[in-house]
Scaffold this active site. Structure first.
Site, PDB file in Angstrom:
ATOM      1  N   ARG A 225      10.506  -4.381  -0.912  1.00  0.00           N
ATOM      2  CA  ARG A 225       9.122  -4.009  -1.171  1.00  0.00           C
ATOM      3  C   ARG A 225       8.525  -3.440   0.107  1.00  0.00           C
ATOM      4  NH1 ARG A 225      10.389  -4.060  -5.559  1.00  0.00           N
ATOM      5  NH2 ARG A 225       9.601  -5.200  -7.384  1.00  0.00           N
ATOM      6  N   GLU A 254       3.314   4.080  -4.959  1.00  0.00           N
ATOM      7  CA  GLU A 254       4.364   4.719  -5.763  1.00  0.00           C
ATOM      8  C   GLU A 254       3.776   5.171  -7.092  1.00  0.00           C
ATOM      9  OE1 GLU A 254       7.666   2.025  -6.108  1.00  0.00           O
ATOM     10  OE2 GLU A 254       7.814   1.739  -3.961  1.00  0.00           O
ATOM     11  N   HIS A 273      12.277   4.892  -5.607  1.00  0.00           N
ATOM     12  CA  HIS A 273      12.429   3.550  -6.181  1.00  0.00           C
ATOM     13  C   HIS A 273      13.551   3.572  -7.222  1.00  0.00           C
ATOM     14  CE1 HIS A 273      10.205  -0.470  -6.622  1.00  0.00           C
ATOM     15  NE2 HIS A 273      11.419  -0.600  -7.128  1.00  0.00           N
TER      16      HIS A 273
END
Lengths: 310, 314
Positions: A225, A254, A273
């Site tokens: 993260r 994001e 991601h």
């Protein structure tokens, strides 16, 4: 009885195969309404509050195709008899694979070298590839994914060090690593891999002072993260050459906005991601959630049901 | 005074020279082969040694290339004329194997592609879907020293490793956890095909249009061996037409590639500057080994890097 799917990317045919034997019909709908709605299948973008019960008073289950559940009013729903089910460990293999790919990529310099060849550079290499076997990998955190990474990295011949507040030296040794204090890990590692979950204790843990302890030829890989690392401090370290480079699968915002500063940092690989992804993990994220909802509808205990206190 | 010619402008003249202490010889960097007093030649991998070498320098009895591959030496012809031909055995096997597995893992996970995608404003859905390494089939063409190290790395990543090598038996492969298959099966079934064969007349264009057509349309090719193992034009066609999913190449028909190298315009391709061999340690090892072998030769001992026994010395 109906199960409403509010995610238009959810594969309905598989949800039907899993749930229809429970005597329900499965449909895509943007509205969750009716006495006959017993379950909802949702995703991180689909918030479910306790007000859902106003229109669907007989709701019993909410399934989400994610590990995170901050989009669900878990406690309030549980008080009204609704169990929320998430999915866990559905992409452990993928995150280990992707993290390994990024560790190889930074040490061997392949992404930078690809760009340099296209600019007409040949030799000497501006980014000198380094050996993988014998290089020191520092793994921050020791959960299920981290455990897999330690096993794999030690299998390819890396010297793996682990920093964790929870792990025992015996568990780390059994996986193929060595448990060390975080400061020692940061000072020794060729590559530091962030593998811990985001909690109040780990938020901002890799700050400017921590980054300053890293070797100037070291790389940071973050597939966990973004908020665990002080983003601006990382940028300064990359821009001043205080560390050699980074590979980031996670960003503070994001999808990355156009003014995301990491897009201009030198020696930085950015991923959308994507570490969690494979066709298998994608499928499992949907199927595991649907199967847990099916367990609830059959009156069985779900594998990843969340009831208070959690 | 015996002379040794160094046909390599980048040869570091301060590496390994202690091996020559007490030996009466001079080393000279040049790009011209000539002289009756020349007894040995050490050459860069890019330097082609002519088959009529002895017409230029009749007393040369040793020629070494500063690389593992020796397609720049007419080794058979020169050995038949009594010249020792040397290469550097396995100084960068580990590096090449690691670079190969890096490229295989990066192709399967789509790393370079996704990095470019984010920089163009993309996020989701991914234009190149990452695939599991675990369980993917890695097909190794050529099971020599490098191929075996690639197998070890692939196995550590939990890949299913198969290999083709007509000179290596099934038991040798099985003892390393590798399944021996024929070349057709390897090419037709692998997620990643990686080449680790020497460049010989019979291996030139080993990968051609017919072979690309045999590959799965979601499969990748890695070439960290030699450019001419692959029909470059056929590779370009296969990439542009989606016959295969992508490739990573560290080697080219011409190196460095010219500015109009067509590969710069091909999709789904990772390009490397012939860098698989490199680590700081590996970058000096060949020079050290060649100077050590030169010292052995000058003392009348047998060099370690002989490609084959020359005529008249058996």
């Amino acid at each position: 009885m109906r199960v409403v799917v509010i995610d238009d990317t959810w594969p309905l045919d598989r949800a039907r195969a899993i749930l229809e034997p429970c005597g329900v019909t499965v449909e895509f709908n943007t509205e969750i309404a009716g006495d006959d709605v017993v379950a909802v299948l949702t995703y991180p973008g689909g918030k479910i509050g306790v007000d859902v019960l106003d229109a669907a008073p007989n709701l019993k289950a909410v399934g989400t195709c994610s590990t995170g559940f901050d989009h669900l009013a878990v406690d309030a729903l549980a008080e009204r008899g609704v169990c929320c089910c998430r999915v866990t460990h559905f992409c452990d293999v993928e995150v280990v694979d992707h993290t390994m790919a990024l560790i190889y990529a930074v040490l061997r310099g392949v992404v930078m070298l690809d760009g340099l060849v296209r600019e007409g550079t040949w030799w000497p290499y501006p980014r000198a590839p380094r050996p993988v076997r014998g290089s020191i990998l520092g793994v921050v955190g020791f959960g299920a994914i981290s455990h897999g990474l330690v096993e794999t990295a030690s299998a390819v011949g890396m010297d793996v060090r682990v920093a964790s507040e929870h792990a025992t030296a015996g568990d780390v040794t059994a996986a193929g690593g060595t448990l060390v204090p975080l400061d020692e890990l940061l000072a020794a590692a060729d590559v530091v891999a962030i593998m811990t979950s985001l909690t109040d204790r780990t938020r901002g843990m890799i700050d400017a002072a921590a980054i300053a302890k890293m070797r100037p030829d070291a790389y940071l890989v973050n597939t966990a993260r973004a908020a665990i690392v002080d983003h601006l401090a990382l940028g300064r370290a990359l821009e001043t050459g205080a560390i050699a480079g980074a590979a980031l699968d996670v960003l503070p915002v994001e999808p990355a906005p156009a003014d995301e500063p990491a897009l201009t940092w030198p020696n930085t690989i950015i991923q959308p991601h994507a570490a969690w992804y494979s066709a298998e993990s994608d499928r499992r994220s949907f199927d595991d959630a649907a199967e847990d909802v099916a367990r609830l509808l059959r009156g069985e205990e779900p594998l990843n049901g969340m009831r208070p206190p959690i | 005074m015996r002379r040794v010619l160094i046909l390599d402008p980048l040869w570091p003249m301060d590496v390994g020279m202690e091996a020559l202490d007490g030996i009466d010889v001079t080393l000279e960097k040049t790009d011209r082969i000539e002289g009756d007093d020349v007894v040995a030649i050490l050459a860069a991998p890019e330097q082609t040694i002519p088959a009529n070498l002895l017409e230029l320098a009749p007393n040369v009895r040793l020629v070494g290339t500063c690389s593992t591959g020796y397609d720049n030496l007419p080794a058979v012809e020169l050995s038949a004329q009594g010249v020792m031909c040397l290469h550097v055995k396995s100084y960068c096997d580990e590096e090449v194997a690691e670079h190969t597995i890096t490229l295989a893992a990066n192709l399967l996970r789509g790393v370079a592609h996704l990095d470019g995608f984010v920089r163009e404003g993309g996020w989701w859905p991914y234009p190149r879907e990452p695939r599991r390494l675990a369980g993917s089939r890695l097909g190794i063409v050529g099971f020599g020293r490098i191929g075996r190290l690639v197998a070890i790395q692939g196995d550590a990543l939990r890949m299913e490793v198969v290999a083709f090598d007509e000179f290596v038996d099934e038991a040798t492969m099985q003892s390393r956890g590798v399944q021996k298959v024929d070349l057709d099966t390897l090419i037709e079934t692998s997620d990643v095909v990686t080449l680790h064969a020497p460049l010989l007349p019979e291996t030139q264009h080993l990968m051609n249009a017919r072979r690309f057509a045999q590959m799965r349309d979601d499969a990748y090719l890695v070439n960290c061996a030699r450019g001419p193992l692959v029909d470059h034009v056929a590779l370009g066609d296969a990439l542009r037409m989606g016959v295969i999913a992508g490739a990573a190449i560290d080697v080219y028909p011409v190196e460095p590639p010219p500015v109009d190298e067509p590969a710069f315009g091909w999709p789904n391709l990772i390009l490397q500057p012939h860098s698989a061999w490199y680590s700081a340690e590996a970058s000096l090892a060949p020079y050290r080994r060649q100077i050590a072998d030169l010292a052995r030769f000058l003392r009348g001992e047998e060099p370690e890097g002989l490609i084959m026994q020359p005529e008249g010395t058996r």
